[in-house]
Design a protein around this motif. Structure first.
Motif, PDB file in Angstrom:
ATOM      1  N   ASN B  49       0.828  -1.203   0.000  1.00 20.00           N
ATOM      2  CA  ASN B  49       0.000   0.000   0.000  1.00 20.00           C
ATOM      3  C   ASN B  49       0.868   1.263   0.000  1.00 20.00           C
ATOM      4  N   MET B  50       1.916   1.242   0.861  1.00 27.10           N
ATOM      5  CA  MET B  50       2.773   2.413   0.945  1.00 27.10           C
ATOM      6  C   MET B  50       3.517   2.627  -0.379  1.00 27.10           C
ATOM      7  N   THR B  53       0.818   4.117  -2.828  1.00 25.95           N
ATOM      8  CA  THR B  53       0.164   5.403  -2.579  1.00 25.95           C
ATOM      9  C   THR B  53       1.145   6.537  -2.298  1.00 25.95           C
ATOM     10  N   ASN B  54       2.337   6.234  -1.779  1.00 23.61           N
ATOM     11  CA  ASN B  54       3.295   7.305  -1.472  1.00 23.61           C
ATOM     12  C   ASN B  54       3.900   7.836  -2.771  1.00 23.61           C
ATOM     13  N   GLU B  55       3.611   9.094  -3.071  1.00 21.76           N
ATOM     14  CA  GLU B  55       4.018   9.631  -4.369  1.00 21.76           C
ATOM     15  C   GLU B  55       5.494   9.978  -4.433  1.00 21.76           C
ATOM     16  N   ASN B  56       6.141  10.047  -3.262  1.00 19.96           N
ATOM     17  CA  ASN B  56       7.567  10.394  -3.255  1.00 19.96           C
ATOM     18  C   ASN B  56       8.428   9.332  -3.935  1.00 19.96           C
TER      19      ASN B  56
END
Ligand SMILES: Nc1ncnc2c1ncn2[C@@H]1O[C@H](COP(=O)(O)OP(=O)(O)OP(=O)(O)O)[C@@H](O)[C@H]1O
Ligand SMILES: [Mg+2]
Lengths: 268, 322
Positions: B49-50, B53-56
């Motif tokens: 998930n991370m 979803t994390n755009e970085n």
């Protein structure tokens, strides 16, 4: 049998003298003098069984013959030649390693723990020497190997690996491997003492055949029955010297020395 | 119905299967395994998930660069360096191991000193040292020792970053490989050498035909580890400005400031290489350890689920006595 083709190599090389001529052999490990002057001659075709208590120097003597151990003093000749030395201007000179290896190849040795090459199959074990060391033609070496396997009763096991064989079978392969070099002299160092009792017989039977076929053999063993049936001469060693020797009937049934009597008493 | 041997001497001819059979026994429940598997699954889901979803992470940048030409070149340098350094390391390792085990005290102590030095100093320092060799020896010449010189090289032009990297990594690897090879050689029974000598083989032939092939079983697994370590150790050469995978990636993010996605590009490639090597290593290991393989527990066996109809795998027995 194929013995005639495989065994008669010694005829020319040895001439008329003894196949083994050991004189005054001394060997020490540190302060322990293991061999204190051994004299032993073995004639062509003779089978000599060497008996003696543990630690008496039997293995060391055999290993001195093919120079797995170097001797400190004395002289050992096989087929009229020094194994690790050559005579130049009346002196002995150490041989180069390659030449020593060539002379060792004329002396077969069978070890207590077989020492077959576990990564090679039976056939490869046997032809490694003839092909790799002597440069013999491969097809010819394979033919010889097959007839040797037949002789030791292991036809058809060419493709087996040592670990797939019983101890007795492994030792018979080891005998075939040594015979493949057509040695002038065969050394056996307790060839049956690592075997289960029921497997001893098959190896001794093979060795008895070889003795009857006229192979020149020096056998260290604790199998008195083999000495009685197959030996031309029995040598009793103790504490680094030969105490007495003679025909089996004489040494085994009518020993002259106290030490021989004490040793043999254990086997009654 | 059931024929039992009642008299001691009489053997039963046929026997029906026993009434109770372990194959129908109910398995012992392992609740903790299920709970453990559940926890692992939840953590895994959180991680995925991370990552998504994390755009970085900037996955678009990662994919844009993954097969860019400059990255491919850097990858090529990394692979080339790994191969050359390992070949040098293995050849040197075998030589050093043989020297170390030799009866000649001059040879064995020289090999000892070599291993002592190269294992005892950091690889990074050795790399920088070779790179700066010209500061120590401005010129390298071939000739008679203390006598006339035939050819003279300018050290600065001779030692390129590539050569410094090859020397630094290869010579260092030799010291580690020497210890691995020595362990393998020592594992071969001494009787094998004697048997070889007794049929007239020379020492060199015994080593090549008898001892080394048997030592391989003990040499291959740790060597596989060394190769995988080497792939990553080549990243050190970025300090001497050799354009390997890491150096290329660094050069790019120094311009674009896309540090994290570019590092991910490098990691993806390192993982791909090491995964391939891992598979190759397993294959080679299986080849050299025929006959004494260990039965592995599958994940389903671990959870104690045995699908109906699937028999338990028979134990692998090779090398049976005939
Ligand atoms: N390489 C060696 N280093 C030191 N001592 C050794 C070495 N080889 C043998 N010995 C010693 O030499 C003596 C004789 O050993 P050897 O193996 O020749 O006896 P053996 O008669 O064959 O005995 P066994 O019947 O037990 O095989 C023993 O005391 C042994 O400990
Ligand atoms: Mg002995």
């Amino acid at each position: 049998m194929t013995s005639a083709t495989t065994l008669d190599r010694s005829a020319g090389a040895a001439g008329s003298g003894p196949v083994l001529d050991a004189r005054g052999v001394h060997k020490s490990f540190g302060h322990l003098e293991v061999l204190q002057g051994i004299d032993l001659q073995i004639a062509k075709g003779e089978t000599v069984v060497i008996l003696g208590p543990s630690g008496s120097g039997k293995s060391t003597f055999l290993r001195c013959i093919n120079l797995l151990e170097t001797l400190d003093a004395g002289r050992i000749q096989v087929g009229g030649r020094d194994v690790g030395y050559e005579v130049r201007k009346g002196r002995l000179h150490e041989l180069a390693p390659a030449e020593l290896a060539r002379r060792r190849a004329d002396i077969g040795m069978v070890f207590q723990h077989f020492n077959l090459f576990p990564h090679l199959n039976v056939l490869q074990n046997i032809i490694e020497g003839p092909v790799g060391v002597r440069g013999q033609n491969r097809a010819e070496a394979i033919r010889t190997a097959q007839s040797l396997l037949e002789r030791v009763g292991l036809s058809g096991r060419e493709k087996s690996y040592p670990r797939q064989l019983s101890g007795g079978q492994q030792q018979r392969v080891a005998i075939a491997r040594a015979l493949a070099m057509q040695p002038q002299l065969m050394l056996f160092d307790e060839p049956t003492s690592a075997l289960d009792p029921e497997l001893v017989g098959e190896v001794l039977a093979t060795m008895r055949d070889l003795a009857n076929e006229g192979l020149t053999m020096a056998v260290v063993t604790h199998e008195i029955s083999f000495a009685r049936e197959a030996a031309d001469r029995v040598v009793f060693m103790d504490k680094g010297v030969i105490v007495e020797q003679g025909p089996p009937a004489q040494v085994l049934d009518n020993p002259q020395h106290e030490r021989t009597k004490a040793f043999l008493a254990r086997f009654l | 119905m059931t024929v039992t041997a009642t008299t001691g001497s009489q053997q039963a001819v046929t026997q029906d299967p026993p009434e109770l059979d372990v194959k129908d026994a109910s398995r012992r429940p392992h609740p903790w395994r299920w709970i453990g598997a559940g926890v692992v699954l939840v953590l895994l889901a959180m991680l995925v998930n991370m990552l998504i979803t994390n755009e970085n992470f900037e996955w678009d940048v990662v994919f844009a660069w993954l097969t860019a030409e400059s990255i491919m070149k850097g990858l090529g340098v990394t692979l080339l360096l790994t191969v050359i350094a390992m070949v040098i390391g293995i050849v040197l390792g075998v030589l050093l191991a043989v020297c170390r085990l030799s009866a000649n005290p001059l040879l064995s102590s020289t090999a000892n000193a070599y291993i002592w030095f190269f294992r005892g100093t950091p690889t990074l320092v050795q790399l920088i040292f070779f790179y700066n060799l010209s500061a120590l020896m401005p010129e390298i010449s071939l000739g008679i020792p203390f006598g006339p010189e035939f050819v003279v090289f300018e050290t600065n032009t001779l030692i390129t970053p590539m050569l410094a990297a090859i020397l630094g990594l290869g010579l260092n690897e030799g010291a580690y490989m020497a210890e691995i090879v020595r362990g393998g050689l020592l594992s071969v029974d001494h009787g094998q050498r004697e048997a070889g000598a007794a049929i007239g083989m020379t020492d060199r032939r015994i080593m090549r035909r008898i001892v080394l092939p048997q030592a391989m079983r003990f040499i291959v697994p740790p060597t596989g580890n060394q190769v995988i370590s080497m792939v990553k150790a080549t990243a050190l050469v970025s300090v001497i400005a050799l354009a390997d995978l890491l150096y290329t990636v660094q050069a790019i993010y120094n311009r674009t400031f896309e540090t994290i996605p570019m590092l991910i590009v490098a990691c993806v490639w390192y993982l791909i290489i090491t995964s391939i090597l891992y598979v190759v290593q397993s294959r080679i290991e299986n080849h050299y350890s025929r006959g004494d393989r260990h039965q592995r527990t599958s994940f389903w066996d671990f959870l104690r689920i045995r699908p109906k109809g699937r028999p338990t795998p028979p134990a692998v027995t090779e090398g049976v006595t005939a």
